[in-house]
Design a protein around this motif. Structure first.
Motif, PDB file in Angstrom:
ATOM      1  N   ALA A   8       0.843  -1.204   0.000  1.00  0.00           N
ATOM      2  CA  ALA A   8       0.000   0.000   0.000  1.00  0.00           C
ATOM      3  C   ALA A   8       0.866   1.237   0.000  1.00  0.00           C
ATOM      4  O   ALA A   8       1.881   1.300   0.683  1.00  0.00           O
ATOM      5  CB  ALA A   8      -0.898  -0.008   1.228  1.00  0.00           C
ATOM      6  N   VAL A  28      -0.238   7.060  -2.775  1.00  0.00           N
ATOM      7  CA  VAL A  28      -0.695   7.273  -4.161  1.00  0.00           C
ATOM      8  C   VAL A  28      -1.755   6.236  -4.505  1.00  0.00           C
ATOM      9  O   VAL A  28      -2.812   6.533  -5.049  1.00  0.00           O
ATOM     10  CB  VAL A  28       0.499   7.139  -5.148  1.00  0.00           C
ATOM     11  CG1 VAL A  28      -0.005   7.158  -6.595  1.00  0.00           C
ATOM     12  CG2 VAL A  28       1.493   8.248  -4.914  1.00  0.00           C
ATOM     13  N   SER A  29      -1.457   4.993  -4.155  1.00  0.00           N
ATOM     14  CA  SER A  29      -2.376   3.900  -4.463  1.00  0.00           C
ATOM     15  C   SER A  29      -3.697   4.090  -3.719  1.00  0.00           C
ATOM     16  O   SER A  29      -4.771   3.895  -4.267  1.00  0.00           O
ATOM     17  CB  SER A  29      -1.709   2.587  -4.080  1.00  0.00           C
ATOM     18  OG  SER A  29      -2.655   1.623  -3.739  1.00  0.00           O
ATOM     19  N   ARG A  30      -3.576   4.505  -2.465  1.00  0.00           N
ATOM     20  CA  ARG A  30      -4.786   4.640  -1.639  1.00  0.00           C
ATOM     21  C   ARG A  30      -5.726   5.695  -2.215  1.00  0.00           C
ATOM     22  O   ARG A  30      -6.929   5.522  -2.245  1.00  0.00           O
ATOM     23  CB  ARG A  30      -4.375   5.009  -0.212  1.00  0.00           C
ATOM     24  CG  ARG A  30      -5.472   4.835   0.802  1.00  0.00           C
ATOM     25  CD  ARG A  30      -4.947   5.047   2.205  1.00  0.00           C
ATOM     26  NE  ARG A  30      -3.973   4.046   2.585  1.00  0.00           N
ATOM     27  CZ  ARG A  30      -2.780   4.310   3.106  1.00  0.00           C
ATOM     28  NH1 ARG A  30      -2.397   5.556   3.283  1.00  0.00           N
ATOM     29  NH2 ARG A  30      -1.955   3.340   3.431  1.00  0.00           N
ATOM     30  N   ALA A  58      -5.290   7.515  -5.510  1.00  0.00           N
ATOM     31  CA  ALA A  58      -5.551   7.430  -6.951  1.00  0.00           C
ATOM     32  C   ALA A  58      -6.069   6.055  -7.355  1.00  0.00           C
ATOM     33  O   ALA A  58      -7.029   5.941  -8.122  1.00  0.00           O
ATOM     34  CB  ALA A  58      -4.277   7.750  -7.718  1.00  0.00           C
ATOM     35  N   GLY A  59      -5.465   5.010  -6.829  1.00  0.00           N
ATOM     36  CA  GLY A  59      -5.799   3.649  -7.266  1.00  0.00           C
ATOM     37  C   GLY A  59      -7.237   3.280  -7.017  1.00  0.00           C
ATOM     38  O   GLY A  59      -7.871   2.593  -7.807  1.00  0.00           O
ATOM     39  N   ALA A  60      -7.770   3.754  -5.894  1.00  0.00           N
ATOM     40  CA  ALA A  60      -9.155   3.427  -5.593  1.00  0.00           C
ATOM     41  C   ALA A  60     -10.080   4.588  -5.940  1.00  0.00           C
ATOM     42  O   ALA A  60     -11.285   4.476  -5.817  1.00  0.00           O
ATOM     43  CB  ALA A  60      -9.295   3.051  -4.126  1.00  0.00           C
TER      44      ALA A  60
END
Lengths: 192, 565
Positions: free
Chosen positions: A175, A178-180, A182-184
């Motif tokens: 995790a 950025v992922s938290r 943008a990714g979701a």
């Protein structure tokens, strides 16, 4: 601990991918692990052996290849030095449920028959062995023996689950912020 | 005037190349086959009984309630745990850890012991465990905009503001409704011999239907606790305007790609329904009346549909124009002509946007319960049937399948960054599916197999090294990295609507199109994207409540009553 068969299948598929198999084989690992669990044959321990020894002598490699040529199986043939031979029961079940053929399989003093109805076997004592020197598979007209009962849950020992979770964890991306965001795709207030 | 020698449309489906594109799937609307409507038809026809068997909630709204749905053979009980959540903890995201309410659907009627076990697990959601006795796991948060207003209004003895109710549409929105086997719950397969569970997502729809009833009872109860002497209940007509919201993110998108046979069966049922309607030669006056009535209500539905997302705003503007155009066309349309629905549908393809075309198809099904509703029984799938790879297939045939089904993918230059821009992956945080950028994030090693177009192209490239008569089995023994896509390709050849015919990792791909396709089959409306990858919807808005079902059932609740009617 009790798991749903869907949970167990999904976990085994991811564990197979995490241990280095391609997705196609991983899909077959999930499906066959589910089949063996619901038949009360393996609750993951043999699967871990098979994943550690995944090569052309492993049932997880041989089984898909047999499935692919399902209809063209010879009447009888032998395999040598097979790792996790019990997984061949599951692959033969997949073939049988597709073409309604019946099969017998044996190694050492273990013998079972497979039809579209399920796996027939009088005792499971030597079903789960890590390696068999010689495995015989033959197509038969009818099956005999006791139909193994179907279980609705996978009862997986804690140490096995932990190992499967560790392998499955290798498929998860760490995790990041950025992922938290943008990714979701969130970042908006939900308090409205 | 009756046309002589009018051509019967015949049993022709729209082509998968036309239907299975992201833009069209992102324009689907609810219809007679939607799962919410299937559920309500069943519970009405079978005269299900609904009971509130427990309501132990304090003045702050904390406690437990149980609602039981009693069918002909089985009883299912919603167990609801209500919470008093501080505002700062309220999040729709899957990474949330507390909610205003949490739920499970229990198989049967729970004992006190069951309730205690569930009290220790259900409020924890993904961090808890449920058992084979539980069929779903869900949670919901209050809509702060509407909740406080409704409580205060009712406590004062007045009805809530109708405009505000219509604008928001729900008092709580669910942020997940987990079913089949998730977190220890019963596998769907266990319930497959029960007719009420055989259709897709019937357990999940029943869960949400009961949640809606609980939420309405809860808000009235809290208003009464606040002001016992003055509080009133919501008037029945206004009560029906409350649905249950739902926030849906990327978790739903992989489902469509991971269940190709199931998706095929959903689309096939819809296309078969459309084909049957197009083959109606002469239309009865009553049937035209039903269609025209619901067309005007569909216009009202668009007027009630609120969003701020620019893409959906543009689509709504098109839909509004489409429906106005359609209304004018219908007024002058000659319904006495043979095969009028076929002609109207052909007209729509030349004159309406995708939103309008799909809305018309839903409306055309409405006058024909006898032709359409039975198809709901064909929408489940035995996914084992598509699992085995036919290794005897000659390589030339596998190549032909690629060229036939994935011709769009073979034309893409996958070396271009835009075509290959995205990566579907699973985050270790709560194990949720996410979508990342291949060229700016370190995630490629974790890629999930959710890009069939690209993977087919790779397989097709490697197939060139094999002669026509070699077998697929020989190819896959040497190239096992293609097993998953060979399986999918063969399955897509057997099930024409199984595959999405567009690039799912393109830089311009909108995941919300995938979400809307699935949610439309649920029967959801008022799609409100919050970004390109999650959206809010409303479920059961306008639907009867359990007690209303005893007084008869009109299967037209999905369309709001038009103003002035």
């Amino acid at each position: 601990m009790s798991y749903s068969l869907n949970e167990f299948e999904a976990l085994c598929k991811k564990a197979a991918k995490g241990s280095g198999l391609f997705w196609g084989h991983a899909e077959e690992v999930g499906r066959t692990a589910r089949l063996l669990s619901r038949s009360g044959i393996d609750q993951g321990s043999l699967l871990l052996v098979a994943l550690e020894n995944f090569d052309e002598n492993c049932a997880l490699w041989i089984g898909p290849a047999l499935c692919d040529v399902g209809l063209g199986l010879d009447l009888e043939f032998e395999l040598e030095n097979v790792c996790a031979p019990a997984y061949l029961l599951a692959f033969l079940s997949i073939i049988a449920s597709n073409n309604e053929n019946c099969f017998e399989i044996e190694w050492m003093d273990f013998k079972a028959a497979i039809s579209y109805e399920g796996i027939f076997c009088n005792h499971l004592k030597t079903a789960v062995i890590n390696f068999a020197d010689r495995v015989v598979i033959r197509r038969v007209e009818n099956v005999s023996g006791a139909l193994l009962p179907i279980h609705s849950r996978a009862k997986i020992p804690k140490n096995i689950i932990e190992k499967l979770l560790e392998l499955a964890g290798r498929t998860y991306a760490p995790a990041t912020e950025v992922s938290r965001l943008a990714g979701a795709g969130a970042g908006l207030s939900d308090n409205d | 005037m009756i046309a002589l020698n009018a051509q019967e449309p015949g049993k022709v489906y729209r082509s998968p190349q036309k239907i299975m594109t992201l833009s069209r799937m992102g324009s689907f609307h609810q219809n007679r086959l939607s799962f919410m409507r299937t559920l309500l038809r069943r519970v009405h026809d079978q005269k299900w009984d609904f009971k509130k068997t427990r309501f132990e909630i304090d003045a702050k709204g904390v406690g437990v309630a149980v609602y039981s749905a009693v069918g002909p053979q089985n009883t299912y009980s919603l167990v609801a745990f209500a919470n008093d959540l501080p505002p700062e903890k309220r999040s729709d995201r899957v990474i949330a850890t507390e909610w205003d309410a949490t739920f499970t659907l229990f198989d049967g009627v729970p004992s006190d012991t069951d309730i205690e076990r569930l009290r220790n697990n259900v409020p924890l959601q993904e961090s808890g465990r449920v058992t084979e006795s539980e069929l779903s796991l869900s949670r919901a948060n209050r809509s702060v905009r509407l909740w406080d207003h409704v409580v205060n209004a009712l406590a004062k003895g007045v009805q809530p503001d109708t405009t505000l109710v219509n604008n928001v549409g729900y008092l709580m929105r669910t942020t997940a409704v987990y079913g089949s086997g998730k977190f220890g719950a019963a596998d769907r397969e266990i319930l497959s011999d029960r007719s009420e569970c055989r259709g897709p997502f019937q357990i999940e729809m029943l869960t949400v239907f009961l949640i809606r009833t609980f939420v309405m009872d809860l808000v009235e109860y809290i208003a009464k606790m606040k002001s016992p002497k003055t509080a009133v209940r919501i008037e029945p007509d206004l009560r029906r305007r409350f649905g249950i919201g739902n926030s849906t993110g990327l978790g739903m998108a992989p489902f469509l790609m991971n269940h190709p046979m199931l998706i095929n069966n959903w689309i096939l049922a819809k296309e078969e329904a459309l084909s049957r309607v197009r083959n109606v030669e002469f239309v009865a006056v009553d049937e035209i009346k039903v269609f025209k009535g619901l067309l005007h209500r569909a216009v009202q539905n668009v007027n009630d549909w609120h969003t701020v997302h620019p893409v959906q705003l543009e689509k709504l503007a098109y839909l509004k124009n489409d429906l106005e155009f359609l209304c004018r066309q219908v007024e002058k349309f000659d319904f006495s002509d043979a095969y009028p629905w076929d002609k109207l549908q052909v007209w729509s393809e030349e004159n309406l946007s995708l939103e309008g075309q799909e809305q018309l198809i839903s409306l055309m099904m409405e006058p024909y319960p006898d032709l359409v509703d039975g198809l709901a029984h064909c929408m489940d799938a035995n996914e084992d049937k598509g699992f085995r790879i036919d290794g005897t297939m000659p390589v030339f045939k596998l190549r032909l399948l690629c060229e036939d089904i994935y011709n769009w993918a073979l034309k893409i230059d996958w070396s271009k960054k835009g075509a290959n821009a995205r990566v579907w992956y699973v985050s270790e945080e709560k194990l949720e599916p996410r979508l990342g950028e291949r060229f700016s994030e370190d995630i490629e090693d974790y890629e999930q197999p959710l890009q069939p177009g690209r993977d087919v192209s790779r397989m097709y490239h490697d197939l060139r090294d094999y002669s026509d008569e070699q077998t697929t089995a020989t190819f896959l023994l040497a190239k096992p990295e293609h097993r998953h896509i060979a399986r999918r390709c063969q399955l897509a050849a057997k099930f024409q609507f199984a595959e999405i015919r567009e690039n799912t990792i393109d830089s311009k791909m909108m995941p919300i199109d995938l979400l809307r396709a699935k949610l439309s089959f649920f029967g959801a409306g008022h799609f409100d994207p919050r970004s390109d990858r999650w959206l809010r919807i409303n479920m059961f808005q306008g639907a009867p409540f359990p007690t209303d079902l005893k007084e008869g059932y009109r299967d037209d609740w999905a369309y709001p009553v038009a103003e002035g009617h």
